[in-house]
Scaffold this motif. Structure first.
Motif, PDB file in Angstrom:
ATOM      1  N   TRP A   1      54.780  24.640  97.190  1.00 23.94           N
ATOM      2  CA  TRP A   1      53.826  24.434  98.282  1.00 23.94           C
ATOM      3  C   TRP A   1      52.473  23.963  97.763  1.00 23.94           C
ATOM      4  O   TRP A   1      51.810  23.141  98.394  1.00 23.94           O
ATOM      5  N   GLN A   2      52.078  24.449  96.593  1.00 23.61           N
ATOM      6  CA  GLN A   2      50.796  24.042  96.027  1.00 23.61           C
ATOM      7  C   GLN A   2      50.800  22.560  95.658  1.00 23.61           C
ATOM      8  O   GLN A   2      49.872  21.828  96.005  1.00 23.61           O
ATOM      9  N   VAL A   3      51.843  22.099  94.960  1.00 20.66           N
ATOM     10  CA  VAL A   3      51.866  20.678  94.577  1.00 20.66           C
ATOM     11  C   VAL A   3      52.097  19.781  95.794  1.00 20.66           C
ATOM     12  O   VAL A   3      51.590  18.659  95.833  1.00 20.66           O
ATOM     13  N   LEU A   4      52.814  20.277  96.781  1.00 19.30           N
ATOM     14  CA  LEU A   4      52.987  19.500  98.010  1.00 19.30           C
ATOM     15  C   LEU A   4      51.628  19.284  98.679  1.00 19.30           C
ATOM     16  O   LEU A   4      51.284  18.161  99.067  1.00 19.30           O
ATOM     17  N   ASP A   5      50.844  20.357  98.779  1.00 19.90           N
ATOM     18  CA  ASP A   5      49.506  20.252  99.370  1.00 19.90           C
ATOM     19  C   ASP A   5      48.579  19.376  98.535  1.00 19.90           C
ATOM     20  O   ASP A   5      47.812  18.583  99.078  1.00 19.90           O
ATOM     21  N   GLU A   6      48.644  19.504  97.214  1.00 22.45           N
ATOM     22  CA  GLU A   6      47.793  18.686  96.341  1.00 22.45           C
ATOM     23  C   GLU A   6      48.169  17.212  96.424  1.00 22.45           C
ATOM     24  O   GLU A   6      47.314  16.339  96.349  1.00 22.45           O
ATOM     25  N   THR A   7      49.435  16.943  96.573  1.00 19.44           N
ATOM     26  CA  THR A   7      49.904  15.555  96.587  1.00 19.44           C
ATOM     27  C   THR A   7      49.630  14.866  97.915  1.00 19.44           C
ATOM     28  O   THR A   7      49.174  13.719  97.943  1.00 19.44           O
ATOM     29  N   PHE A   8      49.890  15.561  99.017  1.00 21.13           N
ATOM     30  CA  PHE A   8      49.799  14.924 100.334  1.00 21.13           C
ATOM     31  C   PHE A   8      48.646  15.432 101.199  1.00 21.13           C
ATOM     32  O   PHE A   8      48.390  14.856 102.256  1.00 21.13           O
ATOM     33  N   GLY A   9      48.001  16.509 100.776  1.00 23.40           N
ATOM     34  CA  GLY A   9      47.018  17.163 101.635  1.00 23.40           C
ATOM     35  C   GLY A   9      47.739  18.214 102.465  1.00 23.40           C
ATOM     36  O   GLY A   9      48.939  18.072 102.744  1.00 23.40           O
ATOM     37  N   PRO A  10      47.034  19.272 102.849  1.00 23.80           N
ATOM     38  CA  PRO A  10      47.699  20.384 103.536  1.00 23.80           C
ATOM     39  C   PRO A  10      48.388  19.999 104.844  1.00 23.80           C
ATOM     40  O   PRO A  10      49.514  20.412 105.096  1.00 23.80           O
ATOM     41  N   GLY A  11      47.751  19.207 105.659  1.00 23.40           N
ATOM     42  CA  GLY A  11      48.343  18.846 106.950  1.00 23.40           C
ATOM     43  C   GLY A  11      49.550  17.945 106.811  1.00 23.40           C
ATOM     44  O   GLY A  11      50.637  18.237 107.323  1.00 23.40           O
ATOM     45  N   TYR A  12      49.390  16.837 106.091  1.00 26.91           N
ATOM     46  CA  TYR A  12      50.489  15.897 105.934  1.00 26.91           C
ATOM     47  C   TYR A  12      51.600  16.500 105.081  1.00 26.91           C
ATOM     48  O   TYR A  12      52.787  16.261 105.324  1.00 26.91           O
ATOM     49  N   GLY A  13      51.240  17.296 104.099  1.00 23.11           N
ATOM     50  CA  GLY A  13      52.240  17.941 103.251  1.00 23.11           C
ATOM     51  C   GLY A  13      53.187  18.812 104.062  1.00 23.11           C
ATOM     52  O   GLY A  13      54.396  18.798 103.863  1.00 23.11           O
ATOM     53  N   ARG A  14      52.628  19.570 104.996  1.00 21.50           N
ATOM     54  CA  ARG A  14      53.477  20.421 105.844  1.00 21.50           C
ATOM     55  C   ARG A  14      54.354  19.573 106.754  1.00 21.50           C
ATOM     56  O   ARG A  14      55.504  19.912 107.020  1.00 21.50           O
TER      57      ARG A  14
ATOM     58  N   ALA B   1      63.700  15.996  95.136  1.00 16.79           N
ATOM     59  CA  ALA B   1      64.161  15.210  96.288  1.00 16.79           C
ATOM     60  C   ALA B   1      62.972  14.595  97.032  1.00 16.79           C
ATOM     61  O   ALA B   1      63.037  13.439  97.459  1.00 16.79           O
ATOM     62  N   VAL B   2      61.892  15.357  97.169  1.00 19.44           N
ATOM     63  CA  VAL B   2      60.676  14.818  97.802  1.00 19.44           C
ATOM     64  C   VAL B   2      60.133  13.667  96.954  1.00 19.44           C
ATOM     65  O   VAL B   2      59.802  12.595  97.484  1.00 19.44           O
ATOM     66  N   CYS B   3      60.039  13.878  95.659  1.00 21.74           N
ATOM     67  CA  CYS B   3      59.525  12.833  94.763  1.00 21.74           C
ATOM     68  C   CYS B   3      60.380  11.572  94.832  1.00 21.74           C
ATOM     69  O   CYS B   3      59.839  10.459  94.873  1.00 21.74           O
ATOM     70  N   ASP B   4      61.687  11.744  94.858  1.00 22.22           N
ATOM     71  CA  ASP B   4      62.578  10.591  94.942  1.00 22.22           C
ATOM     72  C   ASP B   4      62.411   9.850  96.261  1.00 22.22           C
ATOM     73  O   ASP B   4      62.261   8.624  96.282  1.00 22.22           O
ATOM     74  N   GLU B   5      62.422  10.584  97.347  1.00 18.67           N
ATOM     75  CA  GLU B   5      62.356   9.963  98.674  1.00 18.67           C
ATOM     76  C   GLU B   5      61.014   9.272  98.920  1.00 18.67           C
ATOM     77  O   GLU B   5      60.954   8.207  99.535  1.00 18.67           O
ATOM     78  N   MET B   6      59.945   9.871  98.415  1.00 19.37           N
ATOM     79  CA  MET B   6      58.605   9.309  98.628  1.00 19.37           C
ATOM     80  C   MET B   6      58.189   8.367  97.500  1.00 19.37           C
ATOM     81  O   MET B   6      57.089   7.834  97.515  1.00 19.37           O
ATOM     82  N   GLN B   7      59.086   8.162  96.535  1.00 15.84           N
ATOM     83  CA  GLN B   7      58.851   7.278  95.389  1.00 15.84           C
ATOM     84  C   GLN B   7      57.557   7.629  94.656  1.00 15.84           C
ATOM     85  O   GLN B   7      56.720   6.768  94.356  1.00 15.84           O
ATOM     86  N   LEU B   8      57.411   8.919  94.348  1.00 16.51           N
ATOM     87  CA  LEU B   8      56.230   9.394  93.634  1.00 16.51           C
ATOM     88  C   LEU B   8      56.393   9.149  92.143  1.00 16.51           C
ATOM     89  O   LEU B   8      57.503   9.146  91.624  1.00 16.51           O
ATOM     90  N   ASP B   9      55.279   8.963  91.457  1.00 19.27           N
ATOM     91  CA  ASP B   9      55.328   8.685  90.025  1.00 19.27           C
ATOM     92  C   ASP B   9      55.652   9.949  89.218  1.00 19.27           C
ATOM     93  O   ASP B   9      55.640  11.059  89.735  1.00 19.27           O
ATOM     94  N   GLU B  10      55.957   9.751  87.952  1.00 18.35           N
ATOM     95  CA  GLU B  10      56.370  10.858  87.084  1.00 18.35           C
ATOM     96  C   GLU B  10      55.259  11.883  86.893  1.00 18.35           C
ATOM     97  O   GLU B  10      55.537  13.070  86.761  1.00 18.35           O
ATOM     98  N   SER B  11      54.008  11.464  86.866  1.00 16.71           N
ATOM     99  CA  SER B  11      52.924  12.439  86.694  1.00 16.71           C
ATOM    100  C   SER B  11      52.863  13.387  87.885  1.00 16.71           C
ATOM    101  O   SER B  11      52.565  14.570  87.727  1.00 16.71           O
ATOM    102  N   THR B  12      53.178  12.908  89.061  1.00 14.73           N
ATOM    103  CA  THR B  12      53.206  13.773  90.245  1.00 14.73           C
ATOM    104  C   THR B  12      54.435  14.671  90.203  1.00 14.73           C
ATOM    105  O   THR B  12      54.357  15.852  90.532  1.00 14.73           O
ATOM    106  N   ARG B  13      55.557  14.145  89.773  1.00 11.97           N
ATOM    107  CA  ARG B  13      56.786  14.940  89.679  1.00 11.97           C
ATOM    108  C   ARG B  13      56.582  16.178  88.808  1.00 11.97           C
ATOM    109  O   ARG B  13      57.120  17.235  89.081  1.00 11.97           O
ATOM    110  N   TRP B  14      55.789  16.046  87.751  1.00  6.90           N
ATOM    111  CA  TRP B  14      55.588  17.147  86.806  1.00  6.90           C
ATOM    112  C   TRP B  14      54.270  17.879  87.019  1.00  6.90           C
ATOM    113  O   TRP B  14      53.862  18.693  86.183  1.00  6.90           O
TER     114      TRP B  14
END
Length: 80
Positions: A7-20, A52-65
């Protein structure tokens, strides 16, 4: 990866509202065709869901880790 780290990296990556919204609405083929929230609720490991989120949203490796970087590390703090 713990649930709290997911949940923390989801919020950091997309912002709390969009992440949820991503967690509740985006269907993830890599999580058995479920949303992230549903997959977690059904016991899918958070790391598998995050991949699965990283794959679907085509996030880079630095975000994946991102969950592996200390939250106090300047690299991670600069993403906020």
């Amino acid at each position: 990866m713990k649930h709290s780290e997911f949940w923390q990296v989801l919020d950091e990556t997309f912002g709390p509202g969009y992440g949820r919204s991503v967690a509740e609405d985006l269907v993830l083929p890599g999580a058995g065709g479920r949303t992230a929230a549903a997959a977690l609720a059904e016991g899918v490991p958070p790391r598998q869901v995050w991949d699965a989120v990283c794959d679907e949203m085509q996030l880079d490796e630095s975000t994946r880790w991102l969950h592996r970087i200390d939250p106090d590390d300047p690299v991670r703090r600069s993403r906020r």
